[in-house]
Write a protein that holds these residues in place. Structure first.
Motif, short mmCIF file in Angstrom:
data_model
loop_
_atom_site.label_atom_id
_atom_site.label_comp_id
_atom_site.label_asym_id
_atom_site.label_seq_id
_atom_site.Cartn_x
_atom_site.Cartn_y
_atom_site.Cartn_z
N ASN A 1 -5.41 -1.19 4.18
CA ASN A 1 -4.20 -0.63 3.57
C ASN A 1 -3.53 -1.66 2.66
O ASN A 1 -3.00 -1.31 1.59
CB ASN A 1 -3.23 -0.15 4.64
CG ASN A 1 -3.70 1.09 5.35
OD1 ASN A 1 -4.43 1.90 4.76
ND2 ASN A 1 -3.32 1.24 6.61
N VAL A 2 -3.53 -2.93 3.10
CA VAL A 2 -2.94 -4.00 2.28
C VAL A 2 -3.69 -4.11 0.95
O VAL A 2 -3.07 -4.20 -0.12
CB VAL A 2 -2.99 -5.35 3.03
CG1 VAL A 2 -2.61 -6.50 2.10
CG2 VAL A 2 -2.06 -5.31 4.24
N ILE A 3 -5.01 -4.08 1.00
CA ILE A 3 -5.81 -4.17 -0.22
C ILE A 3 -5.49 -3.00 -1.15
O ILE A 3 -5.29 -3.18 -2.37
CB ILE A 3 -7.32 -4.20 0.13
CG1 ILE A 3 -7.67 -5.54 0.78
CG2 ILE A 3 -8.18 -3.95 -1.10
CD1 ILE A 3 -9.07 -5.60 1.34
N LYS A 4 -5.43 -1.82 -0.59
CA LYS A 4 -5.13 -0.63 -1.39
C LYS A 4 -3.77 -0.75 -2.07
O LYS A 4 -3.63 -0.44 -3.27
CB LYS A 4 -5.16 0.61 -0.49
CG LYS A 4 -4.86 1.92 -1.20
CD LYS A 4 -4.89 3.08 -0.23
CE LYS A 4 -4.53 4.39 -0.92
NZ LYS A 4 -4.54 5.54 0.02
N ASN A 5 -2.78 -1.25 -1.32
CA ASN A 5 -1.43 -1.37 -1.88
C ASN A 5 -1.32 -2.50 -2.89
O ASN A 5 -0.69 -2.37 -3.94
CB ASN A 5 -0.41 -1.60 -0.76
CG ASN A 5 -0.26 -0.38 0.14
OD1 ASN A 5 -0.48 0.76 -0.31
ND2 ASN A 5 0.12 -0.59 1.39
N TRP A 6 -1.94 -3.66 -2.60
CA TRP A 6 -1.76 -4.83 -3.45
C TRP A 6 -2.55 -4.76 -4.76
O TRP A 6 -2.34 -5.57 -5.65
CB TRP A 6 -2.14 -6.10 -2.69
CG TRP A 6 -1.07 -6.48 -1.68
CD1 TRP A 6 -0.03 -5.73 -1.27
CD2 TRP A 6 -1.00 -7.72 -0.97
NE1 TRP A 6 0.72 -6.39 -0.32
CE2 TRP A 6 0.13 -7.64 -0.12
CE3 TRP A 6 -1.77 -8.87 -0.93
CZ2 TRP A 6 0.52 -8.67 0.71
CZ3 TRP A 6 -1.40 -9.91 -0.09
CH2 TRP A 6 -0.26 -9.80 0.72
#
Length: 357
Positions: A326-331
């Protein structure tokens, strides 16, 4: 040969005395440790077998996602989208993550990324870390470290007054004498306790040694029994020898209950030593378990507890992987990364509030 139940001095008409109670307590403790140690060894073996299939792939996947985040931050930094305060935070996060991934997980492809943001070349830092590790494990370094103490000033013995010299000599003679007395006492006690074990052992050997047996079937039976007797003797396992005596009808329960005061004293000494040795074995396997699954070694007291902790670690890592995805998707969206950087504070630096949208 079936194993007997826990060896106990039974309480009948008279209440057990202190030595008999201690014998029973030590017997129970040894039986408990004899059960627990193989159980913990089994738990450790199960974890070791599962690491390559259940844990290592998850660790690899998680670290690969961390490396992807480093590349996302690198691209965002290079795009020059943020003010310096955010760029500084990005540079710090990139070097921290990249160094860990390079040094501990083999992501050498991140070395150019690290060097872009660090004033010190990655190879220099890795060489320093290797040098520190070698120094810490160098026996001469450990000895040197242990020997570092505040300097003590000693006055020459021959410069002391005659009276003081005599006092020191007298103290030294007394210390040597006391030391020899203690050594003699310990040796005598050791010989007595060893003799207690040997007495039980010799009683069994005289009856069950197979060499003089003519009947082949009986000879095979006695050979098997002698192997058990010899193993128990070599392990100084008094409890097992006593159990074999009862099991093989060499003594009965009445004889056990009527052991003399001296016999019980020496039996209890041997059983205490046995408990101490087993406790060391147990603690060693508990510490090996702790190093694998992070369970405090004092809490590693059953196979179930250990495996539950290992399974928890696996499930927590799966949750971390889901979160980092999720962090990768958001960042990948710069505004989302900027929102995180706005709340992030570089360790050791005062918080600088930035109201820029």
């Amino acid at each position: 040969m079936p194993q007997t139940a826990i060896l106990h001095i039974n309480e009948r008409k008279n209440v057990l005395n202190k030595r008999q109670k201690e014998f029973n307590q030590l017997s129970e403790k040894i039986e408990e440790l004899d059960r627990l140690i193989p159980e913990l060894e089994n738990a450790y073996d199960q974890m070791i077998q599962r690491i390559p299939t259940d844990l290592d792939p998850l660790i690899k996947e998680y670290q690969e996602y961390r490396a992807e985040i480093v590349h996302i931050m690198d691209r965002t930094y290079s795009a020059d989208l943020f003010r310096k305060i955010y760029q500084d935070k990005l540079a710090y996060l990139i070097t921290e993550s990249a160094y860990d991934l390079i040094a501990h997980y083999g992501f050498d492809d991140l070395k150019p990324v690290f060097n872009k943001y660090s004033q010190v070349d990655i190879e220099t830092l890795l060489d320093e870390e290797r040098a520190k590790a070698e120094k810490i494990t160098d026996p001469s370094f450990l000895i040197e470290s242990e020997a570092v103490k505040d300097p003590v000033q000693y006055e020459s013995f021959h410069d002391l007054p005659e009276e003081e010299q005599q006092r020191i000599k007298t103290e030294q003679r007394e210390e040597r004498l006391n030391s020899r007395i203690q050594e003699a006492k310990q040796l005598a006690e050791q010989q007595k306790t060893t003799k207690s074990v040997r007495t039980v052992y010799m009683d069994l050997v005289k009856t069950f040694h197979p060499d003089l047996e003519k009947d082949e079937a009986e000879k095979l039976r006695k050979t098997d029994i002698m192997q058990q007797i010899t193993q128990a003797y070599q392990e100084n396992n008094l409890l097992q020898l006593l159990k074999l005596q009862i099991q093989l009808d060499r003594i009965d329960q009445d004889q056990l209950e009527n052991l003399s005061k001296n016999q019980l004293n020496y039996y209890n000494k041997v059983l205490k030593q046995q408990v101490e040795e087993l406790e060391i074995v147990k603690e060693n396997i508990q510490k090996r378990i702790s190093s694998v699954c992070g369970l405090p070694f004092q809490h590693a007291n059953s196979l179930t507890t250990v495996i539950v902790k290992f399974n928890t670690n696996v499930n927590e890592l799966k949750a971390e992987i889901k979160n980092i995805r999720n962090v990768i998707k958001n960042w990948k969206t710069p505004s989302q990364l900027k929102a995180y950087l706005k709340t992030y504070q570089i360790p050791g630096q005062s918080f600088l509030e930035d109201d820029e949208d």
